[in-house]
Write a protein that holds these residues in place. Structure first.
Motif, short mmCIF file in Angstrom:
data_model
loop_
_atom_site.label_atom_id
_atom_site.label_comp_id
_atom_site.label_asym_id
_atom_site.label_seq_id
_atom_site.Cartn_x
_atom_site.Cartn_y
_atom_site.Cartn_z
N LYS A 156 0.83 -1.21 0.00
CA LYS A 156 0.00 0.00 0.00
C LYS A 156 0.86 1.25 0.00
O LYS A 156 0.51 2.26 -0.61
CB LYS A 156 -0.92 -0.01 1.20
CG LYS A 156 -2.07 -0.98 1.02
CD LYS A 156 -2.77 -1.26 2.33
CE LYS A 156 -3.84 -2.33 2.12
NZ LYS A 156 -4.39 -2.78 3.40
N TRP A 157 1.99 1.19 0.68
CA TRP A 157 2.86 2.38 0.72
C TRP A 157 3.41 2.65 -0.67
O TRP A 157 3.49 3.80 -1.10
CB TRP A 157 4.00 2.17 1.70
CG TRP A 157 3.53 1.91 3.10
CD1 TRP A 157 3.67 0.76 3.79
CD2 TRP A 157 2.83 2.81 3.95
NE1 TRP A 157 3.11 0.89 5.03
CE2 TRP A 157 2.58 2.14 5.15
CE3 TRP A 157 2.38 4.13 3.80
CZ2 TRP A 157 1.91 2.72 6.22
CZ3 TRP A 157 1.73 4.71 4.86
CH2 TRP A 157 1.49 4.02 6.04
N PHE A 160 0.72 4.21 -2.81
CA PHE A 160 0.57 5.62 -2.46
C PHE A 160 1.64 6.45 -3.15
O PHE A 160 1.34 7.47 -3.78
CB PHE A 160 0.72 5.80 -0.94
CG PHE A 160 -0.57 5.97 -0.21
CD1 PHE A 160 -1.28 7.14 -0.34
CD2 PHE A 160 -1.05 4.97 0.60
CE1 PHE A 160 -2.46 7.31 0.34
CE2 PHE A 160 -2.25 5.13 1.28
CZ PHE A 160 -2.95 6.29 1.15
N LEU A 243 5.52 7.74 3.92
CA LEU A 243 5.27 6.52 3.14
C LEU A 243 6.39 5.51 3.27
O LEU A 243 6.63 4.73 2.36
CB LEU A 243 5.12 6.89 1.66
CG LEU A 243 4.00 7.86 1.33
CD1 LEU A 243 3.94 8.05 -0.16
CD2 LEU A 243 2.68 7.34 1.82
N MET B 31 -9.65 1.85 2.02
CA MET B 31 -8.43 1.09 2.21
C MET B 31 -8.05 1.10 3.68
O MET B 31 -8.14 2.13 4.35
CB MET B 31 -7.31 1.70 1.39
CG MET B 31 -6.03 0.91 1.46
SD MET B 31 -4.96 1.21 0.08
CE MET B 31 -4.17 2.70 0.58
N LEU B 33 -5.08 0.89 6.13
CA LEU B 33 -3.64 1.05 6.08
C LEU B 33 -3.12 0.81 7.49
O LEU B 33 -3.55 1.46 8.43
CB LEU B 33 -3.34 2.48 5.63
CG LEU B 33 -1.98 2.79 5.06
CD1 LEU B 33 -1.72 1.98 3.82
CD2 LEU B 33 -1.92 4.26 4.72
N HIS B 39 7.04 1.82 11.64
CA HIS B 39 6.89 2.92 10.69
C HIS B 39 7.79 4.05 11.16
O HIS B 39 7.88 4.30 12.36
CB HIS B 39 5.43 3.36 10.63
CG HIS B 39 5.15 4.36 9.55
ND1 HIS B 39 5.38 5.70 9.73
CD2 HIS B 39 4.70 4.21 8.29
CE1 HIS B 39 5.07 6.33 8.61
NE2 HIS B 39 4.65 5.45 7.73
N PRO B 40 8.46 4.75 10.23
CA PRO B 40 9.45 5.73 10.67
C PRO B 40 8.89 6.83 11.54
O PRO B 40 9.62 7.40 12.34
CB PRO B 40 9.98 6.31 9.37
CG PRO B 40 9.56 5.39 8.31
CD PRO B 40 8.41 4.60 8.79
N GLU B 55 -5.87 9.65 -0.52
CA GLU B 55 -5.02 10.37 0.43
C GLU B 55 -5.82 10.85 1.63
O GLU B 55 -5.25 11.18 2.66
CB GLU B 55 -4.38 11.59 -0.25
CG GLU B 55 -3.28 11.25 -1.23
CD GLU B 55 -1.96 10.99 -0.55
OE1 GLU B 55 -1.83 11.31 0.64
OE2 GLU B 55 -1.06 10.46 -1.21
N VAL B 375 -3.30 11.72 4.94
CA VAL B 375 -2.38 10.78 5.59
C VAL B 375 -1.14 11.51 6.09
O VAL B 375 -0.64 11.24 7.18
CB VAL B 375 -1.99 9.66 4.61
CG1 VAL B 375 -0.99 8.73 5.25
CG2 VAL B 375 -3.21 8.88 4.19
#
Lengths: 413, 394
Positions: A156-157, A160, A243, B31, B33, B39-40, B55, B375
Motif C-alpha cells: 500500500k505504501w 501511495f 510513506l 483502504m 492502512l 513505521h518511521p 489520500e 495521511v
C-alpha cells in the motif's frame, strides 16, 4: 554527430554516401557513444550521491561519509559494489514481471535525455532539431517506471507513492513544458545547441534576464523540475516519514539502486537543461572573434581546443552550481502536502506559465518595433538580479552575526 | 477493493474493538492502512489503523500496548530505592521527571523534608532534561514534516545537555540521578558555569532554529490551522502539558500545584495564541515547546544564581519501610505534561503504584481529530502531540 562520422570516413578516403560499411560504422560509433553516455550518467549520479551526503553533512553539522578514500570520495563505489552483490529480492505477492522491468523503464527514460543534452560547443551526441521536445517526451518514461514499480510491489505504501508521483509528474510537466517554450519562442528553434547559440556569454545576454516573463519562466521551470525529479520540497512520492520509502519500498539490491541512480542523475539533467535554456549554456566570454553567430566555430588552431575546453568548464560549472542549489534546497526545506502540491501547480504555475508565454510573444513584437527597449529591459533585470544577490549575502552575514556562528570549513573532513 | 464488496456492511462504530473495526473497513470499500508498528514516524512501537479513501483519511485508530513492560507491577516487587532505575524507562526521553515523581511520592509517604540544595539540583537536572526532551520533540516533528536538517541541529544541542547530565550522574539517557530524600551526587566542580555557558549558547541557537524551521513558510502552511484542539476539547480529553497549553489553557503543574522550589522561581507559561492559524493547531503546539525551552533557560539561570550550600541528601534509613495502606499522590510537570504517581505503601515495597502519563491521554484524541485529514497530516498530528511509545504503555 553524423557530420563528425562522415568527415571521419572521408578522412579514411571513402565517400560516406557510397561506401558499404558506412551504416556499420554509424552503428558501431552509436554503440560507443551510448556506452559512454550511460556511463557518464551513472558515474555522475554516483558522485552526486557522495556529494549530496557530504553537502548534507556540512549543512547538518555532522561529518558524512569520510572513510573510503580521500574525503570519503570512494563511498559511492563501495555503495555500488554493495548494492550489486546484494540479493535481488522480489516479494512473493508482487507482480514478478512488472516488478523486475520497472527500474529499466526509469533508467531508459533517464539515459535517453543525455542524447540531446549538450556538454560543450561540439560535444553533443545528437544535435536534434527537436531537442527540447525530445527531452520532454522521453522524461515521461520515468513516470511509467514509477507507476509500474508502485503497482507491482503490491504494497500500500508503494501504491501511495506511485500514485502521488504520477499525479505530480504529469501535473508539473505542463508548467515545465510551457516555461521551456519561452526560450524556444525567443530563439526560434527547438534544438538545444541552437538555443545556446542564440544566447551570449554575459548574464544580460541570457534568456533568464531577457524580460520579466522569461525571468519568471526560469523559476517556474526550476520548481517544476524539482517536482519532476521528486526532490524536496516535492519529495512526496518517497516521503520517508509518511510513506516509509514510497514507490521503491519493496526494492533491494541493484534494482533499488536504479531508482536512486535516476534520482541523482536527474539533478544533472534538470540543472543542465536550466543552464541550456536560460543561462547561456556553454557560451565563452572574451573570444577574439567579434562578429559571428557561432564565435567558437570561427576560431582556428589551438584557440579552438582552448575555447572548446573553456566551454566544457563553463557549462559544467553552471550545471554543478544548480546541482548544489538543488541539494541545498533539499536539506533546508520541509515537504509540502499533496493537496498543496496540486494547488501550487494548477492554481499558480500553470496560469502564470501560460501568461508568460503570451507576454513573451507580445514582448517580441514590442522589441521588434523598438529595439532599444530590449537592451534597457535586459540591463534592468540583470541589475535587479545582482542587487538580489547582494541583499542575500548581507542577510546571510546578518544571520551569522546574530547567532554567533563560526566559519570552520575544515572541521568535518 | 472490488466493486462487489463495496458497501455490503455497516460503517464501523465507536464501540467496536479495533479488530472488529478492521474487518468492517474492508466492507466499506475504503483502504485499511496499517501504519506501524514499524513505521518511521510513529515515534516508537505504536500501530495506527488508518481508514483511507485515497489520500484522505476517514479515521485513524491508535493501537497501543506493544511496549507494555508491566512497570507498575514491578514497583510492587522491588524495594523503593530499587524501583528508581525502572522509572527511567517510563519515559526515556525525559527520565529525570519520572525519577522525580517516584522520589516525591515516597518522600510524601514518609514525610521526608528534602534539603534545599538537593531541590535545586533536582530542578537544574529536570530543566536541562526538559530542554533536551523538547529538542527531540521539535526535531522529530520537523523531520516528520520533511525537513531533515533541524533534527541534527536539535540533537547537536541535546548532546551538550547529555554531556552536562553525564557529568552530573554518569548516564546520558537513563539517569537514575534522584534518590528518595535527595539526589545521588552533588553538583560537580564549576558546574554552574558550564550550565550558564550552555544556556548562553543555546539561546542564540533558538533564534537560529526559529529562522530555520519555526517560521518557515512551507512549515507554517503545513501546520497552521491543522487539527486544532479547542480549549474545551483539550480539557475534555485530559490533554496535559504542552499539548494543553498549545490549546491556550494556562495550566502548568509547576505553577498551579506547586512543588519543589518552583514557587520561588520566576518563569512564564507560554500558551498557544493562534499566532499563524487558529488556537490549538499543530503549529501552536510546536511553538509552545520552543517557547518552553526559553523559559527553562530562564529557570536554569535563576537556579544557578540562587543555589545554596548544604547537604544533598536527607537522613534516610538504609532500608526504607512505609506503613501499609498509606497513600500518596504527587503530580509533577514532566516534559510531556502532568505526570502523576499514585503509590500505596506496603512495607518494604509498594502495595500499588499507578503512573499517569501525558502521552497515553494524548493518544485518545487522535481518533476524533484524524477524521478528514490527509495521511501526511496524521504524521504531523502524532508528532505535534509528542507521544513517546514507552510512556504510553509503561
Amino acid at each position: 554527430m553524423q557530420a563528425f562520422l562522415d568527415s571521419l570516413i572521408r578522412g579514411w578516403g571513402h565517400d560516406p554516401q557510397t561506401w558499404v560499411w558506412t551504416q556499420l560504422i554509424y552503428v558501431a560509433f552509436m554503440g560507443l557513444f551510448s556506452f559512454a553516455v550511460i556511463n557518464f550518467a551513472a558515474v555522475t549520479a554516483g558522485i552526486f550521491s557522495w556529494a549530496e551526503r557530504r553537502v548534507a553533512g556540512r549543512m547538518q553539522s555532522r561529518v558524512g561519509p569520510n572513510r573510503a578514500g580521500p574525503g570519503g570520495f570512494y563511498q559511492w563505489i563501495a555503495d555500488a559494489v554493495k548494492l550489486l552483490t546484494k540479493e535481488d529480492l522480489v516479494p512473493t505477492e508482487a507482480d514478478q514481471f512488472l516488478f523486475r522491468i520497472a527500474p529499466y523503464f526509469m533508467m531508459v527514460g533517464f539515459a535517453c535525455v543525455f542524447v540531446a543534452l549538450p556538454f560543450s560547443h561540439r560535444l553533443v551526441i545528437a544535435e536534434m532539431n527537436v531537442g527540447v521536445f525530445y527531452i520532454i517526451a522521453v522524461t515521461a518514461l520515468i513516470v511509467v517506471g514509477i507507476i509500474m514499480s508502485g503497482w507491482s510491489s503490491n504494497s500500500k505504501w508503494s501504491l501511495f507513492g506511485a500514485i502521488r508521483s504520477a499525479a505530480q509528474i504529469i501535473s508539473y510537466e505542463i508548467p515545465a513544458g510551457m516555461a521551456l517554450m519561452i526560450p524556444v519562442l525567443l530563439s526560434g528553434t527547438l534544438s538545444t545547441q541552437g538555443i545556446i547559440r542564440a544566447q551570449g556569454p554575459w548574464p544580460w545576454e541570457w534568456y533568464i534576464f531577457h524580460d520579466p516573463a522569461s525571468f519568471a519562466a526560469f523559476f517556474i521551470y526550476f520548481i517544476s523540475a524539482l517536482a519532476e525529479g521528486n526532490r524536496t520540497p516535492f519529495d512526496l512520492p518517497e516521503a520517508e516519514s509518511e510513506l516509509v520509502s514510497g514507490y521503491n519500498t519493496e526494492y533491494s539490491g541493484m534494482r533499488f539502486s536504479y531508482f536512486f541512480l535516476v534520482e541523482w542523475g536527474n539533478m544533472w539533467v534538470m540543472s543542465a537543461l536550466a543552464t541550456t535554456m536560460f543561462l547561456g549554456g556553454w557560451q565563452v566570454p572574451f573570444l577574439p572573434v567579434t562578429d559571428a553567430a557561432d564565435k567558437i566555430a570561427m576560431l582556428s588552431g589551438g584557440w579552438t581546443v582552448l575555447a572548446e575546453l573553456a566551454s566544457i568548464a563553463i557549462f559544467t560549472f553552471k550545471t554543478l552550481f544548480f546541482v548544489f542549489i538543488v541539494m541545498w534546497l533539499r536539506w533546508t526545506l520541509p515537504r509540502i502536502r499533496v493537496d498543496q502540491m496540486m494547488n501550487m501547480c494548477w492554481k499558480y504555475l500553470v496560469p502564470v506559465s501560460f501568461a508568460a508565454v503570451l507576454f513573451v510573444a507580445g514582448w517580441m513584437l514590442v522589441i521588434h518595433a523598438v529595439p532599444a527597449l530590449d537592451w534597457i529591459m535586459r540591463i534592468v533585470l540583470t541589475a535587479g538580479g545582482a542587487i538580489t544577490l547582494v541583499m542575500f549575502w548581507l542577510r546571510t552575514l546578518q544571520n551569522i552575526k546574530d547567532t554567533g556562528d563560526k566559519f570552520d570549513f575544515t572541521s568535518n573532513w | 477493493m472490488s466493486e462487489a464488496r463495496r458497501g455490503t456492511g455497516p460503517e464501523p462504530t465507536m464501540d467496536m474493538t479495533n479488530k472488529e473495526v478492521m474487518k468492517r473497513i474492508e466492507y466499506t470499500g475504503d483502504m485499511l492502512l496499517n501504519m506501524g508498528p514499524q513505521h518511521p514516524s510513529t515515534h516508537g512501537v505504536i500501530n495506527f489503523l488508518v481508514q483511507t479513501d485515497g489520500e484522505v483519511m476517514k479515521r485513524a485508530i491508535p493501537e497501543v500496548g506493544y511496549l507494555h513492560r508491566s512497570l507498575e507491577k514491578i514497583a510492587e516487587k522491588c524495594t523503593y530505592n530499587g524501583y528508581m532505575p525502572y522509572t527511567d524507562r517510563i519515559d526515556y526521553i525525559a527520565a529525570m521527571f519520572a525519577n522525580q515523581g517516584w522520589a516525591m511520592a515516597i518522600e510524601r509517604l514518609l514525610d521526608v523534608k528534602v534539603p534545599r540544595r538537593a531541590e535545586y539540583c533536582r530542578v537544574i537536572a529536570c530543566e536541562l532534561n526538559r530542554i533536551s526532551s523538547h529538542l527531540v520533540a521539535v526535531g522529530t516533528m520537523s523531520m516528520d514534516i520533511g525537513a531533515v536538517t533541524p533534527f541534527p541541529y536539535a540533537l547537536r544541542e541535546r548532546e551538550f545537555i547529555n554531556d552536562l547530565l553525564e557529568e552530573l550522574c554518569g548516564a546520558r539517557l537513563t539517569y537514575n540521578y534522584l534518590r528518595i530524600g535527595g539526589v545521588a551526587f552533588d553538583l560537580p566542580e564549576s558546574y554552574g558555569d558550564k550550565v550558564l555557558t550552555f544556556v548562553d549558547h543555546f539561546e542564540k541557537i533558538l533564534v537560529e532554529f526559529n529562522r530555520l524551521i519555526t517560521y518557515n513558510e512551507i512549515f507554517v502552511q503545513r501546520l497552521a490551522n491543522l487539527a486544532p484542539i479547542s480549549p474545551e476539547l483539550a480539557i475534555e480529553y485530559c490533554l496535559v502539558g504542552p499539548n494543553l497549553r498549545g490549546s491556550g489553557v494556562k495550566f502548568d503543574v509547576r505553577r498551579d500545584i506547586p512543588y519543589s522550589i518552583y514557587p520561588e522561581l520566576q518563569f512564564d507559561i507560554p500558551v498557544g495564541r493562534g499566532e499563524l492559524g487558529v488556537t490549538g493547531d499543530c503549529w501552536d503546539r510546536f511553538w509552545v515547546r520552543v517557547a518552553e525551552m526559553r523559559e527553562s533557560c530562564r529557570i536554569l539561570r535563576q537556579c544557578i544564581a540562587q543555589i545554596p550550600e548544604g547537604e544533598t541528601m536527607a537522613k534516610m534509613p538504609r532500608k526504607i519501610k512505609v506503613p501499609e495502606g498509606v497513600e500518596a499522590s504527587v503530580r509533577i510537570e514532566s516534559a510531556r505534561g502532568d505526570m502523576q504517581y499514585y503509590v500505596i505503601g506496603g512495607g518494604e515495597n509498594a502495595y500499588r503504584c499507578k503512573v499517569r502519563t501525558g502521552s497515553f491521554t494524548a493518544m485518545g484524541i487522535i481518533d476524533p481529530l484524524s477524521r478528514g485529514l490527509m495521511v501526511a497530516d496524521l504524521v504531523a498530528l502524532i508528532a505535534s502531540l509528542d507521544v513517546v511509545a514507552p510512556e504510553i504503555d509503561r
